[in-house]
Design a protein around this motif. Structure first.
Motif, short mmCIF file in Angstrom:
data_model
loop_
_atom_site.label_atom_id
_atom_site.label_comp_id
_atom_site.label_asym_id
_atom_site.label_seq_id
_atom_site.Cartn_x
_atom_site.Cartn_y
_atom_site.Cartn_z
N ASP A 95 0.87 -1.18 0.00
CA ASP A 95 0.00 0.00 0.00
C ASP A 95 0.90 1.22 0.00
O ASP A 95 1.81 1.32 0.82
N PHE A 96 0.67 2.15 -0.94
CA PHE A 96 1.55 3.31 -0.97
C PHE A 96 0.89 4.56 -1.57
O PHE A 96 -0.10 4.48 -2.27
N GLU A 97 1.51 5.66 -1.26
CA GLU A 97 1.10 6.98 -1.73
C GLU A 97 2.18 7.47 -2.70
O GLU A 97 3.37 7.13 -2.55
N ALA A 98 1.81 8.26 -3.68
CA ALA A 98 2.76 8.84 -4.64
C ALA A 98 2.59 10.35 -4.64
O ALA A 98 1.47 10.85 -4.77
N LYS A 99 3.69 11.05 -4.48
CA LYS A 99 3.65 12.52 -4.44
C LYS A 99 4.77 13.10 -5.29
O LYS A 99 5.88 12.58 -5.30
N GLU A 100 4.46 14.19 -5.94
CA GLU A 100 5.43 14.90 -6.75
C GLU A 100 5.56 16.31 -6.19
O GLU A 100 4.57 16.90 -5.76
N THR A 101 6.77 16.86 -6.19
CA THR A 101 6.97 18.22 -5.72
C THR A 101 7.92 18.95 -6.66
O THR A 101 8.81 18.35 -7.26
N LYS A 102 7.71 20.26 -6.78
CA LYS A 102 8.62 21.09 -7.58
C LYS A 102 9.73 21.68 -6.72
O LYS A 102 10.65 22.29 -7.24
N HIS A 103 9.63 21.49 -5.42
CA HIS A 103 10.69 21.97 -4.52
C HIS A 103 11.95 21.14 -4.76
O HIS A 103 11.87 19.95 -5.08
N THR A 104 13.09 21.75 -4.58
CA THR A 104 14.35 21.03 -4.77
C THR A 104 15.08 20.78 -3.45
O THR A 104 15.99 19.96 -3.40
N SER A 105 14.66 21.46 -2.38
CA SER A 105 15.39 21.32 -1.11
C SER A 105 14.54 20.69 -0.01
O SER A 105 15.06 20.43 1.08
N ARG A 106 13.26 20.41 -0.29
CA ARG A 106 12.40 19.86 0.76
C ARG A 106 11.16 19.23 0.16
O ARG A 106 10.79 19.52 -0.97
N PHE A 107 10.53 18.37 0.97
CA PHE A 107 9.23 17.80 0.62
C PHE A 107 8.22 18.32 1.63
O PHE A 107 8.27 17.96 2.81
N PRO A 108 7.30 19.21 1.21
CA PRO A 108 6.32 19.77 2.14
C PRO A 108 5.34 18.71 2.65
O PRO A 108 4.74 17.98 1.87
N LEU A 109 5.18 18.65 3.96
CA LEU A 109 4.25 17.68 4.55
C LEU A 109 2.79 18.07 4.31
O LEU A 109 1.89 17.27 4.53
N ALA A 110 2.56 19.29 3.82
CA ALA A 110 1.21 19.71 3.45
C ALA A 110 0.67 18.85 2.31
O ALA A 110 -0.54 18.82 2.07
#
Length: 196
Positions: A95-110
């Motif tokens: 079971d898993f979640e997939a998230k993409e971010t445009k940030h390069t220095s962090r993954f926002p928990l929001a």
């Protein structure tokens, strides 16, 4: 395109593009599309059965512009969704979640919701394999992060701490998943390493 007469035809190129060798960095795919293609490969190769979970929607209003066509004009989510994907691999529930971010220095928990964390904790408590796939889109890097590694950051956020996970932490504690043609996001390779 090269023709037998030696002339090149450029009409198939997009405006402003130049001919280059194939590049993985601009393949134009989202993480979800890459996972879906990977899951089809797993299924057709009889490796695993993992699917994207449908989002339950209650249809409220439908417009019929033609007898043969219907357009949903109003609807709402019946319940909050849990994670994006689930299935079976080598007798284990995945079971898993997939998230993409445009940030390069962090993954926002929001990008994650409380009910998703509760669901992930429940999966882990019952012995399932649970994780999050995070793609840093600008860097074109994808990481497998075990759910257990995410929980302390979530708890820290709830008690007034950081509201993101640093990129370097994900790089050190997660598992990089390089792009491959058929198995674009070969997360089962990481599961094999961790669980089998």
């Amino acid at each position: 395109m090269n023709y037998p007469n030696g002339k090149k035809h450029h009409s198939l190129q997009r405006k402003g593009e130049t001919e280059t060798k194939d590049s993985f960095s601009n393949r134009g795919m989202t993480l979800e599309e890459d996972i879906n293609i990977t899951n089809v490969y797993y299924l057709e190769s009889d490796i695993a059965v993992i699917h994207k979970k449908p989002t339950p929607v209650q249809i409220v209003n439908v417009h019929y512009p033609r007898r043969s066509a219907a357009v949903i004009t109003e609807g709402y989510f019946k319940q909050a969704s849990t994670t994006d994907y689930n299935g079976l691999y080598r007798g284990k529930y995945v079971d898993f979640e997939a998230k993409e971010t445009k940030h390069t220095s962090r993954f926002p928990l929001a990008n994650i919701h409380d009910h998703q964390i509760r669901h992930m904790q429940s999966i882990v408590n019952h012995g399932g394999i649970c994780f999050i796939l995070i793609r840093f889109a600008v860097l074109d890097e994808t990481y497998y992060v075990p759910a257990e590694k995410l929980f302390p950051y979530w708890h820290d956020k709830l008690t007034g701490g950081r509201k993101s996970v640093p990129y370097q932490t994900i790089k050190q504690n997660g598992y990089s998943i390089p792009f491959h043609f058929q198995k674009r996001v070969d997360y089962l390779r990481v599961i094999d390493k961790l669980y089998f």
